[in-house]
Design a protein around this motif. Structure first.
Motif, PDB file in Angstrom:
ATOM      1  N   LEU A 221      41.933 -12.682  -0.348  1.00  0.00           N
ATOM      2  CA  LEU A 221      40.558 -11.931  -0.849  1.00  0.00           C
ATOM      3  C   LEU A 221      40.889 -11.337  -2.232  1.00  0.00           C
ATOM      4  O   LEU A 221      39.647 -11.610  -2.885  1.00  0.00           O
ATOM      5  CB  LEU A 221      40.345 -10.933  -0.082  1.00  0.00           C
ATOM      6  CG  LEU A 221      40.160 -11.147   1.406  1.00  0.00           C
ATOM      7  CD1 LEU A 221      39.496  -9.722   1.988  1.00  0.00           C
ATOM      8  CD2 LEU A 221      38.811 -11.928   1.630  1.00  0.00           C
ATOM      9  N   ASP A 222      41.807 -11.396  -2.794  1.00  0.00           N
ATOM     10  CA  ASP A 222      41.997 -10.863  -4.062  1.00  0.00           C
ATOM     11  C   ASP A 222      41.303 -11.871  -5.120  1.00  0.00           C
ATOM     12  O   ASP A 222      40.512 -11.574  -6.137  1.00  0.00           O
ATOM     13  CB  ASP A 222      43.429 -10.340  -4.594  1.00  0.00           C
ATOM     14  CG  ASP A 222      43.837  -9.266  -3.665  1.00  0.00           C
ATOM     15  OD1 ASP A 222      42.896  -8.527  -3.076  1.00  0.00           O
ATOM     16  OD2 ASP A 222      45.115  -8.919  -3.819  1.00  0.00           O
ATOM     17  N   GLY A 223      41.719 -13.027  -5.027  1.00  0.00           N
ATOM     18  CA  GLY A 223      41.363 -13.961  -6.088  1.00  0.00           C
ATOM     19  C   GLY A 223      39.838 -13.959  -5.968  1.00  0.00           C
ATOM     20  O   GLY A 223      39.370 -13.844  -7.084  1.00  0.00           O
ATOM     21  N   PRO A 224      39.223 -14.316  -4.988  1.00  0.00           N
ATOM     22  CA  PRO A 224      37.617 -14.329  -5.085  1.00  0.00           C
ATOM     23  C   PRO A 224      37.017 -13.097  -5.412  1.00  0.00           C
ATOM     24  O   PRO A 224      36.203 -13.325  -6.060  1.00  0.00           O
ATOM     25  CB  PRO A 224      37.175 -14.691  -3.557  1.00  0.00           C
ATOM     26  CG  PRO A 224      38.548 -15.399  -2.990  1.00  0.00           C
ATOM     27  CD  PRO A 224      39.820 -14.715  -3.758  1.00  0.00           C
ATOM     28  N   PHE A 225      37.668 -12.021  -5.129  1.00  0.00           N
ATOM     29  CA  PHE A 225      37.201 -10.909  -5.451  1.00  0.00           C
ATOM     30  C   PHE A 225      37.320 -10.423  -6.988  1.00  0.00           C
ATOM     31  O   PHE A 225      36.255  -9.924  -7.710  1.00  0.00           O
ATOM     32  CB  PHE A 225      37.706  -9.585  -4.807  1.00  0.00           C
ATOM     33  CG  PHE A 225      37.397  -8.215  -5.070  1.00  0.00           C
ATOM     34  CD1 PHE A 225      36.044  -7.815  -4.428  1.00  0.00           C
ATOM     35  CD2 PHE A 225      38.012  -7.232  -5.821  1.00  0.00           C
ATOM     36  CE1 PHE A 225      35.441  -6.620  -4.903  1.00  0.00           C
ATOM     37  CE2 PHE A 225      37.339  -6.243  -6.282  1.00  0.00           C
ATOM     38  CZ  PHE A 225      36.228  -5.846  -5.923  1.00  0.00           C
ATOM     39  N   GLU A 226      38.262 -10.855  -7.521  1.00  0.00           N
ATOM     40  CA  GLU A 226      38.447 -10.750  -8.965  1.00  0.00           C
ATOM     41  C   GLU A 226      37.449 -11.532  -9.807  1.00  0.00           C
ATOM     42  O   GLU A 226      36.736 -11.299 -10.717  1.00  0.00           O
ATOM     43  CB  GLU A 226      39.868 -11.293  -9.407  1.00  0.00           C
ATOM     44  CG  GLU A 226      40.999 -10.491  -8.607  1.00  0.00           C
ATOM     45  CD  GLU A 226      41.707  -9.592  -9.609  1.00  0.00           C
ATOM     46  OE1 GLU A 226      42.164  -9.940 -10.625  1.00  0.00           O
ATOM     47  OE2 GLU A 226      41.376  -8.429  -9.282  1.00  0.00           O
ATOM     48  N   ARG A 227      37.230 -12.895  -8.914  1.00  0.00           N
ATOM     49  CA  ARG A 227      36.430 -13.740  -9.653  1.00  0.00           C
ATOM     50  C   ARG A 227      34.770 -13.187  -9.617  1.00  0.00           C
ATOM     51  O   ARG A 227      34.324 -13.201 -10.641  1.00  0.00           O
ATOM     52  CB  ARG A 227      36.344 -14.940  -9.073  1.00  0.00           C
ATOM     53  CG  ARG A 227      35.678 -16.052  -9.739  1.00  0.00           C
ATOM     54  CD  ARG A 227      35.932 -17.530  -8.927  1.00  0.00           C
ATOM     55  NE  ARG A 227      34.551 -18.119  -8.673  1.00  0.00           N
ATOM     56  CZ  ARG A 227      34.036 -18.710  -9.586  1.00  0.00           C
ATOM     57  NH1 ARG A 227      34.329 -18.563 -10.782  1.00  0.00           N
ATOM     58  NH2 ARG A 227      32.883 -19.258  -9.499  1.00  0.00           N
ATOM     59  N   LEU A 228      34.538 -12.571  -8.470  1.00  0.00           N
ATOM     60  CA  LEU A 228      33.219 -11.875  -8.373  1.00  0.00           C
ATOM     61  C   LEU A 228      33.195 -11.067  -9.385  1.00  0.00           C
ATOM     62  O   LEU A 228      32.100 -10.841 -10.030  1.00  0.00           O
ATOM     63  CB  LEU A 228      32.990 -11.441  -6.953  1.00  0.00           C
ATOM     64  CG  LEU A 228      32.050 -10.429  -6.859  1.00  0.00           C
ATOM     65  CD1 LEU A 228      30.798 -11.482  -6.397  1.00  0.00           C
ATOM     66  CD2 LEU A 228      32.065  -9.722  -5.399  1.00  0.00           C
ATOM     67  N   SER A 229      34.347  -9.731  -9.578  1.00  0.00           N
ATOM     68  CA  SER A 229      33.953  -9.067 -10.246  1.00  0.00           C
ATOM     69  C   SER A 229      33.935  -9.455 -11.887  1.00  0.00           C
ATOM     70  O   SER A 229      33.025  -8.960 -12.670  1.00  0.00           O
ATOM     71  CB  SER A 229      35.398  -7.981 -10.439  1.00  0.00           C
ATOM     72  OG  SER A 229      35.555  -7.589  -9.141  1.00  0.00           O
ATOM     73  N   GLY A 230      34.467 -10.449 -12.248  1.00  0.00           N
ATOM     74  CA  GLY A 230      34.270 -11.182 -13.498  1.00  0.00           C
ATOM     75  C   GLY A 230      32.886 -11.532 -13.845  1.00  0.00           C
ATOM     76  O   GLY A 230      32.565 -11.126 -14.712  1.00  0.00           O
ATOM     77  N   ILE A 231      32.636 -12.354 -12.717  1.00  0.00           N
ATOM     78  CA  ILE A 231      31.037 -12.760 -12.953  1.00  0.00           C
ATOM     79  C   ILE A 231      30.062 -11.765 -13.150  1.00  0.00           C
ATOM     80  O   ILE A 231      29.426 -11.519 -13.890  1.00  0.00           O
ATOM     81  CB  ILE A 231      30.728 -13.663 -11.518  1.00  0.00           C
ATOM     82  CG1 ILE A 231      31.545 -15.001 -11.521  1.00  0.00           C
ATOM     83  CG2 ILE A 231      29.322 -14.009 -11.700  1.00  0.00           C
ATOM     84  CD1 ILE A 231      31.440 -15.553 -10.251  1.00  0.00           C
ATOM     85  N   LEU A 232      30.407 -10.663 -12.200  1.00  0.00           N
ATOM     86  CA  LEU A 232      29.395  -9.374 -12.193  1.00  0.00           C
ATOM     87  C   LEU A 232      29.550  -8.726 -13.505  1.00  0.00           C
ATOM     88  O   LEU A 232      28.445  -8.274 -14.000  1.00  0.00           O
ATOM     89  CB  LEU A 232      29.977  -8.575 -10.824  1.00  0.00           C
ATOM     90  CG  LEU A 232      28.790  -7.443 -10.746  1.00  0.00           C
ATOM     91  CD1 LEU A 232      27.446  -8.163 -10.557  1.00  0.00           C
ATOM     92  CD2 LEU A 232      29.310  -6.542  -9.482  1.00  0.00           C
ATOM     93  N   ALA A 233      30.600  -8.591 -14.130  1.00  0.00           N
ATOM     94  CA  ALA A 233      30.686  -8.163 -15.235  1.00  0.00           C
ATOM     95  C   ALA A 233      29.811  -8.672 -16.266  1.00  0.00           C
ATOM     96  O   ALA A 233      29.045  -8.205 -17.368  1.00  0.00           O
ATOM     97  CB  ALA A 233      32.123  -7.996 -15.926  1.00  0.00           C
ATOM     98  N   ASP A 234      30.002 -10.100 -16.479  1.00  0.00           N
ATOM     99  CA  ASP A 234      29.341 -10.942 -17.380  1.00  0.00           C
ATOM    100  C   ASP A 234      27.761 -10.790 -17.073  1.00  0.00           C
ATOM    101  O   ASP A 234      27.152 -10.845 -18.079  1.00  0.00           O
ATOM    102  CB  ASP A 234      29.415 -12.446 -17.267  1.00  0.00           C
ATOM    103  CG  ASP A 234      31.204 -12.875 -17.603  1.00  0.00           C
ATOM    104  OD1 ASP A 234      31.498 -11.994 -18.246  1.00  0.00           O
ATOM    105  OD2 ASP A 234      31.580 -14.029 -17.159  1.00  0.00           O
ATOM    106  N   VAL A 235      27.477 -11.110 -15.777  1.00  0.00           N
ATOM    107  CA  VAL A 235      26.171 -10.855 -15.537  1.00  0.00           C
ATOM    108  C   VAL A 235      25.475  -9.532 -16.006  1.00  0.00           C
ATOM    109  O   VAL A 235      24.389  -9.350 -16.705  1.00  0.00           O
ATOM    110  CB  VAL A 235      25.582 -10.956 -13.958  1.00  0.00           C
ATOM    111  CG1 VAL A 235      23.960 -10.543 -13.690  1.00  0.00           C
ATOM    112  CG2 VAL A 235      26.005 -12.432 -13.463  1.00  0.00           C
TER     113      VAL A 235
END
Lengths: 816, 143
Positions: A221-235
């Motif tokens: 889960l950590d990988g996708p979650f980090e990715r989600l966090s990154g995208i969210l920060a960008d958005v």
């Protein structure tokens, strides 16, 4: 069409009558044109080589968008056309159909027709009812004779029936694009909705993150979650940008205002803007528009003299008004400076006494900065005559309360005969507030950073508690400051303030200072503030609520309301009373706030808290290190990295201290954050490592203190100052070279030790004989003994804030 | 009138609110107190990363000393603010079989303020209440 309600069938003509629809239609036409322009190159390229299907994507998107819009506006003819083109292109894209020159010609014909129709829509004409069946047949490959199509095309353009004939302006349609910018217009409410949605997403992410942590290690889960966090920060960043507007927007209206005003008042004023590219939240720009306008009116009306007066005073005939904006971290600072007469201290003082704000004896004891600040008090207007321009009694107090309402601050400084400067500090956005989290009895609360002046440990020797009646007072840096305990404010286990607590010194806009005692101070965070329910709002203690990263709801304290309900506002008499010699005592103290941490090499370090502007967390991939060069990307900005580890970076996220010297930023990676301590002991020198200012003894452990001056001197490039001023330093002084020189350099000065060189500012150390003989009119005296600093004009050498302040006011003097 | 109702037990009485107004029913995990707020505000809690104001229904109506017997709460939204209603019990969903109607002699002073009327349901009669009135708390009328 559902939203049109009962009006079942409406042609485009009927739409035009409705203002709202008008706007939408205009947008539709503008957008269609923009897209047409954008794909023009693609069309040409595709025509040249029909097999090149990479061109198709943007053409396909175009017809697709047109089709979608037509459905909305109810243009069946246009919709039919674009639909046909879309289906054909979809087949080509899917490889079911081979593009040939015929097909290309047909598509181009359709696109031309769309452009033509867009023109007709704009001109408010009814679209022709005759269907474009031939064009569509051609698209679908059923039309064999292309001459016929060619004929049709020309007919379509020239052979328009007379009754539907457009006025000539429609010829302008596809050929004279209205706007060439690639932009779309959006309703502001939509932006706001998206913004609040994204804020909610951030909170939801935090919640999820907490649950993931609780669930233990879940590598999948950590990988996708980090990715989600990154995208969210960008958005989130992008959305915030969407709401940002250049401050130019505000500037644009001002020259006219200045011109009209100065003409009316018979004055000559030149206005100078700087930093127009600084971006501010759209809402924020609206909020500061009135206050800024008011300040400018005041400057022209009261500040700048008439040409004859100016000449008589040996000034240039034309007055200068300058407005500068600068972003530093998540704050915008704005300065409005005029070179007029300055504020009339005597008059302000007299008015204040007359209005009962202060007594004459209090006034006599006030430093001049405090006197001019009285203009922000309610009911004080210095205009003798109430003019149409300013001085209607709704004065600076309104300006101040407007600025405070949005979490900003305003201050003023004035030099008689030379001019006045108003200084505004504004947060970047309204919805995200940088705040300090504190707790009493285990309950958490947030305090907006904009009020926080300083933090002190109750046990520090520089803090003395006393009880005067039922009022707690603390004596801090020679000032007696009224003290509230958050326990009493909130009625949670009421108690007296005491040394086991932490003190937060809060400064209200009016300059009122009070201390708030809390059990613990936790963290500084950027919080998304949400409104409170009416029942909670009615307490008048809280300004909003938010969720912390761990999912815990916290209330944000309404500091001005708390101060007001405890009688700490607007009553100037209750303002801190200097116990001794006045301001120099502030400069004399040697207490510093240090923050301890463990660096990436596992060493314990401390750093001056005043340097730390925030704490970030970034991915390892954000670092870019190559040889000597080390940088990190935070929020789309490249920031110099200091404190690079000797070993490898740890995997995963890295915490960064964001250091700021108020002009440039540095990032300092840390493995672990320690605590904030009020340190008033002495520091043992550390001779070997230039990066270490000294070694402090904290809780019995020797902890090296990172030298902020050195860091910024070594790494911080800083923005190029407008004009590089020269500062002369005492020659061959080890302390000066090591400590002071980098600081002065960081403040934007070029350094010289040559006593013959031309210098804008001269710094002398109090104990040099050369210093005593100095005749330069811009001199800063540095004293090595805090005791001396109390008695002679000068600055104790470790009072960084005072030195920086002196340097920046020296800059202002030199520039003006 | 076949609207669905959420049946709640408040101070031992059967109370109904329209099901459309109930966003969800949650188990209250932790309630963070709000110092200085009126008694009927039990505190704040978080649901799906949103803050809720937790209202103690008995105190808000003004019928009891506010002993809490149930950690289940109905989540409602009034004017863009989310509230969790702390009740004795979230009983069931029932179907309304009549319009709310008054009862001779009223429902008693405290209840009258929040009452919309008596409603017949397939599970028997219940008092229909106005949640907007409920969250105003007992002092709202005095003001």
């Amino acid at each position: 069409m559902q939203f049109m309600g009962p009006m079942q069938f409406m042609g485009p003509m009927q739409f035009m009558g409705m203002a709202q629809m008008d706007d939408l239609l205009a947008d539709f036409v503008a957008e269609t044109r923009e897209m047409l322009e954008a794909i023009e190159g693609e069309l040409v390229a595709w025509e040249a080589d029909p097999s090149d299907s990479t061109r198709l994507d943007s053409i396909f998107r175009f017809v697709h968008t047109v089709k979608g819009n037509c459905g909305f506006f109810d243009f069946p003819q246009l919709e039919k056309l674009s639909h046909a083109a879309e289906s054909v292109l979809a087949e080509v894209r899917a490889g079911r159909r081979q593009p040939n020159s015929r097909l290309v010609t047909a598509v181009l014909a359709v696109i031309d027709r769309i452009a033509e129709m867009a023109g007709m829509i704009e001109a408010g004409e009814k679209l022709p009812d005759d269907d474009d069946q031939l064009l569509i047949s051609a698209l679908e490959g059923r039309l064999e004779d292309f001459d016929e199509l060619a004929g049709l095309q020309s007919a379509g353009q020239s052979n328009q029936p007379a009754d539907q004939s457009p006025d000539p302006s429609s010829d302008l349609s596809g050929h004279q694009p209205a706007a060439s910018r690639r932009s779309i217009r959006l309703p502001v409410e939509l932006l706001d909705r998206v913004m609040s949605g994204v804020s909610d997403m951030v909170l939801a992410r935090n919640d999820l993150s907490r649950r993931l942590r609780d669930a233990g290690n879940e590598p999948t889960l950590d990988g996708p979650f980090e990715r989600l966090s990154g995208i969210l920060a960008d958005v989130r960043e992008a959305i915030t940008r969407m709401r940002m507007q250049r401050i130019e927007l505000l500037y644009n209206a001002l020259p006219r205002l200045v011109r009209d005003l100065s003409a009316e008042l018979g004055k000559q004023v030149m206005v100078d803007f700087e930093g127009g590219s600084v971006e501010l939240d759209r809402e924020m720009i609206e909020m500061i528009r009135d206050p800024i306008t008011h300040l400018i009116r005041n400057a022209i009306d009261h500040g700048i003299e008439t040409p004859s007066e100016r000449i008589a005073r040996g000034k240039r005939e034309i007055g200068m008004l300058s407005i500068t904006s600068r972003q530093s971290g998540n704050q915008i600072t704005m300065a409005i400076t005029d070179d007029g007469a300055g504020l009339d201290e005597a008059k302000i003082g007299a008015k204040a006494v007359a209005a009962g704000l202060v007594t004459q004896s209090e006034l006599d004891a006030m430093p001049s900065d405090d006197i001019v600040s009285l203009i922000f008090e309610p009911g004080l207007s210095t205009a003798d005559q109430v003019s149409a321009i300013s001085g209607r009694g709704v004065g600076m107090d309104v300006v101040r309360s407007n600025i405070e309402q949005i979490g900003g601050r305003i201050s003023v400084s004035s030099e008689p005969g030379k001019g006045a400067q108003f200084f505004l500090e504004l947060p970047l956005t309204l919805s995200i507030i940088s705040a300090l989290t504190v707790s009493v009895e285990g309950q958490f609360f947030a305090i907006p950073n904009s009020y926080v002046e300083e933090i002190a440990h109750g046990a520090s020797s520089s803090v003395v508690f006393s009880e005067i009646g039922d009022r707690d007072l603390v004596t801090f840096r020679g000032q007696r400051i009224p003290c509230l305990t958050l326990n009493n404010v909130l009625d949670v286990t009421p108690r007296r303030a005491g040394p086991d607590q932490r003190l937060i010194l809060l400064r209200l806009g009016g300059g009122d200072i009070f201390a708030l005692a809390v059990d613990r101070i936790h963290d500084q965070e950027d919080l998304v503030i949400k409104p409170l329910s009416p029942a909670v709002m009615a307490t008048q203690v809280y300004a909003g609520t938010t969720l912390l990263d761990d999912g815990r709801p916290v209330l944000m304290l309404d500091i001005p309301a708390i101060a007001a309900s405890h009688g700490l506002v607007s009553d100037i008499r209750s303002r801190p009373v200097n116990t001794g010699e006045g301001v120099t005592q502030t400069a004399a103290t040697s207490t510093r706030t240090l923050m301890t941490f463990v660096d990436l090499d596992g060493r314990r370090r401390a750093i001056g808290m005043d340097l730390v502007s925030r704490i970030d967390q970034v991915e390892q991939s954000a670092f870019d290190i190559e040889g000597e060069r080390a940088q990190v990307v935070i929020d789309q900005k490249i920031i110099e990295l200091a404190g690079k580890p000797k070993g490898a970076f740890p995997a995963g996220k890295v915490r960064l201290l964001r250091l700021s010297d108020s002009q440039s930023d540095l990032a300092y990676p840390v493995a672990e954050l320690g605590e904030t301590v009020e340190y008033d002991g002495s520091m043992a020198p550390a001779d070997t490592d230039p990066e270490i200012e000294g070694v402090a003894l904290i809780d019995g452990l020797p902890i090296p203190v990172v030298d902020g001056y050195h860091l910024f001197a070594a790494h911080g490039a800083g923005p190029a100052p407008e004009a590089q001023l020269v500062c002369r330093l005492p020659a061959e002084d080890e302390w000066v070279n090591r400590m002071l020189a980098p600081l002065v350099k960081a403040a934007g000065y070029r350094l010289t030790e040559d006593s013959d060189a031309e210098a804008d500012v001269v710094i002398i150390t109090g104990d040099t004989a050369a210093g005593q003989a100095e005749t330069h009119d811009n001199v800063i005296t540095i004293l090595s003994d805090p005791g001396d600093a109390a008695n002679t004009p000068g600055i104790y050498r470790y009072d960084r804030a005072a030195i920086v302040q002196a340097l920046s006011s020296a800059r202002k003097r030199s520039v003006s | 009138m076949n609207d669905l109702l959420v049946m709640l037990i408040i101070d031992g009485r059967r109370v109904a609110i329209p099901a459309v107004e109930v966003k969800s029913v949650i188990e209250l995990e932790e309630v963070y107190p709000v110092p200085r707020s009126p008694d009927f505000v039990a505190g704040l809690t978080a649901m799906r990363s949103q803050s809720l104001t937790v209202i103690d229904s008995r105190l808000a109506i003004g019928v009891s000393d506010g002993r809490r017997t149930c950690q289940r709460a109905a989540v409602i939204e009034v004017e863009d603010h989310l509230y969790a209603l702390l009740v004795d019990e979230v009983a069931d969903i029932a179907e309304a079989q009549s319009d709310p109607s008054p009862v001779a002699g009223g429902f008693g002073a405290a209840w009258q303020r929040v009452a919309t009327g008596m409603v017949e349901t397939d599970q028997g009669p219940a008092l229909m209440i106005d949640i907007a009135k409920l969250i105003e708390g007992p002092l709202a009328d005095a003001a």
